[in-house]
Write a protein that holds these residues in place. Sequence first.
Motif, PDB file in Angstrom:
ATOM      1  N   THR A  31      44.445  43.293  40.138  1.00 52.27           N
ATOM      2  CA  THR A  31      44.046  44.139  38.743  1.00 52.27           C
ATOM      3  C   THR A  31      44.096  43.091  37.460  1.00 52.27           C
ATOM      4  O   THR A  31      43.560  43.300  36.387  1.00 52.27           O
ATOM      5  CB  THR A  31      45.027  45.284  38.642  1.00 52.27           C
ATOM      6  OG1 THR A  31      46.459  44.663  38.531  1.00 52.27           O
ATOM      7  CG2 THR A  31      45.083  46.460  39.693  1.00 52.27           C
ATOM      8  N   LYS A  32      44.660  41.983  37.812  1.00 55.58           N
ATOM      9  CA  LYS A  32      44.546  41.096  36.704  1.00 55.58           C
ATOM     10  C   LYS A  32      43.436  40.124  36.608  1.00 55.58           C
ATOM     11  O   LYS A  32      43.200  39.446  35.716  1.00 55.58           O
ATOM     12  CB  LYS A  32      46.009  40.264  36.668  1.00 55.58           C
ATOM     13  CG  LYS A  32      47.149  40.848  36.162  1.00 55.58           C
ATOM     14  CD  LYS A  32      48.430  40.204  36.050  1.00 55.58           C
ATOM     15  CE  LYS A  32      49.549  40.722  35.754  1.00 55.58           C
ATOM     16  NZ  LYS A  32      50.729  40.033  35.703  1.00 55.58           N
ATOM     17  N   ILE A  54      41.742  45.217  34.480  1.00 55.72           N
ATOM     18  CA  ILE A  54      41.909  46.697  34.852  1.00 55.72           C
ATOM     19  C   ILE A  54      43.653  46.788  34.660  1.00 55.72           C
ATOM     20  O   ILE A  54      43.967  47.994  34.531  1.00 55.72           O
ATOM     21  CB  ILE A  54      41.656  46.675  36.480  1.00 55.72           C
ATOM     22  CG1 ILE A  54      40.205  46.675  36.752  1.00 55.72           C
ATOM     23  CG2 ILE A  54      42.285  47.964  36.964  1.00 55.72           C
ATOM     24  CD1 ILE A  54      39.715  46.842  38.180  1.00 55.72           C
ATOM     25  N   PHE A  55      44.454  45.616  34.775  1.00 55.55           N
ATOM     26  CA  PHE A  55      45.995  45.805  34.489  1.00 55.55           C
ATOM     27  C   PHE A  55      46.145  46.368  33.367  1.00 55.55           C
ATOM     28  O   PHE A  55      47.333  46.936  32.890  1.00 55.55           O
ATOM     29  CB  PHE A  55      46.592  44.661  34.757  1.00 55.55           C
ATOM     30  CG  PHE A  55      47.967  44.553  34.553  1.00 55.55           C
ATOM     31  CD1 PHE A  55      48.982  44.997  35.431  1.00 55.55           C
ATOM     32  CD2 PHE A  55      48.623  43.925  33.314  1.00 55.55           C
ATOM     33  CE1 PHE A  55      50.099  45.218  35.302  1.00 55.55           C
ATOM     34  CE2 PHE A  55      49.917  43.989  33.220  1.00 55.55           C
ATOM     35  CZ  PHE A  55      50.587  44.500  34.247  1.00 55.55           C
ATOM     36  N   CYS A  95      48.437  51.908  45.404  1.00 62.74           N
ATOM     37  CA  CYS A  95      47.857  50.476  45.157  1.00 62.74           C
ATOM     38  C   CYS A  95      46.429  50.273  45.548  1.00 62.74           C
ATOM     39  O   CYS A  95      45.348  49.917  45.084  1.00 62.74           O
ATOM     40  CB  CYS A  95      48.707  49.391  45.908  1.00 62.74           C
ATOM     41  SG  CYS A  95      50.363  49.119  45.262  1.00 62.74           S
ATOM     42  N   LEU A  96      46.365  50.996  46.733  1.00 60.67           N
ATOM     43  CA  LEU A  96      44.820  51.155  47.145  1.00 60.67           C
ATOM     44  C   LEU A  96      44.023  51.705  46.171  1.00 60.67           C
ATOM     45  O   LEU A  96      42.689  51.258  45.952  1.00 60.67           O
ATOM     46  CB  LEU A  96      44.790  51.852  48.821  1.00 60.67           C
ATOM     47  CG  LEU A  96      43.410  51.944  49.197  1.00 60.67           C
ATOM     48  CD1 LEU A  96      43.566  51.843  50.767  1.00 60.67           C
ATOM     49  CD2 LEU A  96      42.452  53.268  49.099  1.00 60.67           C
ATOM     50  N   GLN A  97      44.387  52.700  45.574  1.00 62.01           N
ATOM     51  CA  GLN A  97      43.602  53.444  44.532  1.00 62.01           C
ATOM     52  C   GLN A  97      43.090  52.812  43.515  1.00 62.01           C
ATOM     53  O   GLN A  97      42.066  52.610  42.744  1.00 62.01           O
ATOM     54  CB  GLN A  97      44.409  54.771  43.937  1.00 62.01           C
ATOM     55  CG  GLN A  97      43.563  55.402  42.881  1.00 62.01           C
ATOM     56  CD  GLN A  97      42.465  56.302  43.540  1.00 62.01           C
ATOM     57  OE1 GLN A  97      42.622  56.659  44.836  1.00 62.01           O
ATOM     58  NE2 GLN A  97      41.552  56.962  42.824  1.00 62.01           N
ATOM     59  N   LEU A  98      43.996  51.615  43.153  1.00 60.45           N
ATOM     60  CA  LEU A  98      43.718  50.696  41.896  1.00 60.45           C
ATOM     61  C   LEU A  98      42.631  49.677  42.328  1.00 60.45           C
ATOM     62  O   LEU A  98      42.063  49.217  41.384  1.00 60.45           O
ATOM     63  CB  LEU A  98      44.975  49.949  41.608  1.00 60.45           C
ATOM     64  CG  LEU A  98      46.107  50.876  40.771  1.00 60.45           C
ATOM     65  CD1 LEU A  98      47.299  50.103  40.454  1.00 60.45           C
ATOM     66  CD2 LEU A  98      45.546  51.566  39.601  1.00 60.45           C
ATOM     67  N   PHE A  99      42.279  49.635  43.523  1.00 56.77           N
ATOM     68  CA  PHE A  99      41.260  48.483  44.119  1.00 56.77           C
ATOM     69  C   PHE A  99      40.119  49.308  44.140  1.00 56.77           C
ATOM     70  O   PHE A  99      38.873  48.656  44.208  1.00 56.77           O
ATOM     71  CB  PHE A  99      41.728  48.154  45.505  1.00 56.77           C
ATOM     72  CG  PHE A  99      42.454  47.047  45.569  1.00 56.77           C
ATOM     73  CD1 PHE A  99      41.808  45.857  45.902  1.00 56.77           C
ATOM     74  CD2 PHE A  99      43.732  47.106  45.490  1.00 56.77           C
ATOM     75  CE1 PHE A  99      42.822  44.588  46.169  1.00 56.77           C
ATOM     76  CE2 PHE A  99      44.884  46.254  45.559  1.00 56.77           C
ATOM     77  CZ  PHE A  99      44.306  44.881  45.957  1.00 56.77           C
ATOM     78  N   ILE A 127      44.870  45.150  51.238  1.00 57.82           N
ATOM     79  CA  ILE A 127      45.577  46.374  50.760  1.00 57.82           C
ATOM     80  C   ILE A 127      45.195  47.565  51.934  1.00 57.82           C
ATOM     81  O   ILE A 127      46.126  48.546  52.158  1.00 57.82           O
ATOM     82  CB  ILE A 127      45.039  46.828  49.319  1.00 57.82           C
ATOM     83  CG1 ILE A 127      46.195  48.132  48.924  1.00 57.82           C
ATOM     84  CG2 ILE A 127      43.852  47.093  49.281  1.00 57.82           C
ATOM     85  CD1 ILE A 127      47.568  47.645  48.787  1.00 57.82           C
ATOM     86  N   SER A 128      44.030  47.445  52.456  1.00 55.27           N
ATOM     87  CA  SER A 128      43.669  48.498  53.380  1.00 55.27           C
ATOM     88  C   SER A 128      44.169  48.339  54.698  1.00 55.27           C
ATOM     89  O   SER A 128      44.660  49.628  55.408  1.00 55.27           O
ATOM     90  CB  SER A 128      41.778  48.387  53.680  1.00 55.27           C
ATOM     91  OG  SER A 128      41.767  47.344  54.328  1.00 55.27           O
ATOM     92  N   GLN A 129      44.850  47.270  55.264  1.00 55.65           N
ATOM     93  CA  GLN A 129      45.396  47.117  56.346  1.00 55.65           C
ATOM     94  C   GLN A 129      46.846  47.478  55.837  1.00 55.65           C
ATOM     95  O   GLN A 129      47.744  48.125  56.950  1.00 55.65           O
ATOM     96  CB  GLN A 129      45.498  45.755  57.053  1.00 55.65           C
ATOM     97  CG  GLN A 129      44.120  45.341  57.145  1.00 55.65           C
ATOM     98  CD  GLN A 129      43.646  43.851  56.998  1.00 55.65           C
ATOM     99  OE1 GLN A 129      44.491  43.098  57.000  1.00 55.65           O
ATOM    100  NE2 GLN A 129      42.434  43.760  56.451  1.00 55.65           N
TER     101      GLN A 129
END
Length: 386
Positions: A274-275, A284-285, A343-347, A358-360
């Motif tokens: 996000t940074k 995004i951060f 966290c996944l949503q933020l990707f 993050i998906s894993q």
Amino acid sequence: MPGTHRSSWMNDDLDALREMTRTFCEKELTPHQERWAEQKEVDRELWNKAGEVGLLCMSIPEEYGGGGGTFAHEAVLLEEQTYAGDSAWGVSVHSGIVAHYIAGYGTEEQKKRWLPKMASGELVGAIAMTEPGTGSDLQNIRTRAIRDGSGDDAEYVVNGAKTFITNGAQADIVIVAAKTNPEEAAQGVSLVVVETEREGFRRGRVLDKIGLKGQDTAEMFFDDVRIPADNLLGGQEGQGFVQLMQQLPQERLIIAVTAVAAMEAAVKITLAYTKDRTAFGREIFKFQNTKFKLAESATEATVCRAFLDQCIEQHVRGELDVPTAAMAKWWTTDRLSRVADECLQLFGGYGYMTEYPISQVWTAARVQRIFGGTNEIMKEIISRTL
């Protein structure tokens, strides 16, 4: 930030172990994730490499080939394995569970026969409890180990099927929960050790899972498998259920360790993403929603870490009880699912791509609320003490 905190149970010896373990995991685990997922198992030589550097059976006494350490040594390895992005290697089952059943209940001969080879990586261990029709209800397993003969020639004849067995495709020895007295419930359960080279033992499918793709979770079948009576763990029938109940707190603490480490890893990689990524002209951060979601996730991870550290300290002192271990297991795995999802949503769409770690984390998180006893069973255990 989660993951930078030095736990209260750490010391200089464990700091050195962490550094060595991190190097090992970055070299021997991280680069191979895609290939292991395709082949549904780690390379067999990984076990030998880990044995050579002393990462197997670290909490088993030195007289049996182990490292002579405590659960804290195992926790360091499990954390670094998780930080390295690996969920394929079943070392927690091998060292933290199977080896401890043998060390805790085995006869002197059994310990000397199996533990040194487990510590070197020559033998890979698995434990077979779950059956196609029986999960958490271990009193009603259908697998049988019936004694045949007497004296030195006595054997057990094992028949049955097991499923969801971690290390199932590579295991050389399997601790099997079986009924030695089918007429009894819990009192009829015993643990027997089956060497997989024995006639009548068959491996089934390595199962397709939505996560933990590189882990060899397999079916096992026992068709009149004959084992020496000396392979009865502890040498006395009917002790299996008690043995299982005594060891399950450590298994559940292992799950909590990996859950908290996965939360910390999720927050770390999401902060970095996000940074680095921008939208509408800014990072995004810098959007309030992003900052608030990460603040919530970091808090969840930090609170869980504090509880986990307390549990590890208790366990090292031999004071961790069954309900507290159950609390740690259900709470940390439940929070992991929440944190991984946020966290996944933020990707955005990239979070759903398997190439992004993050998906894993997200897919691996879901099963933690199931194995080691479902979280619903954990709440049942806790409620009995209220």
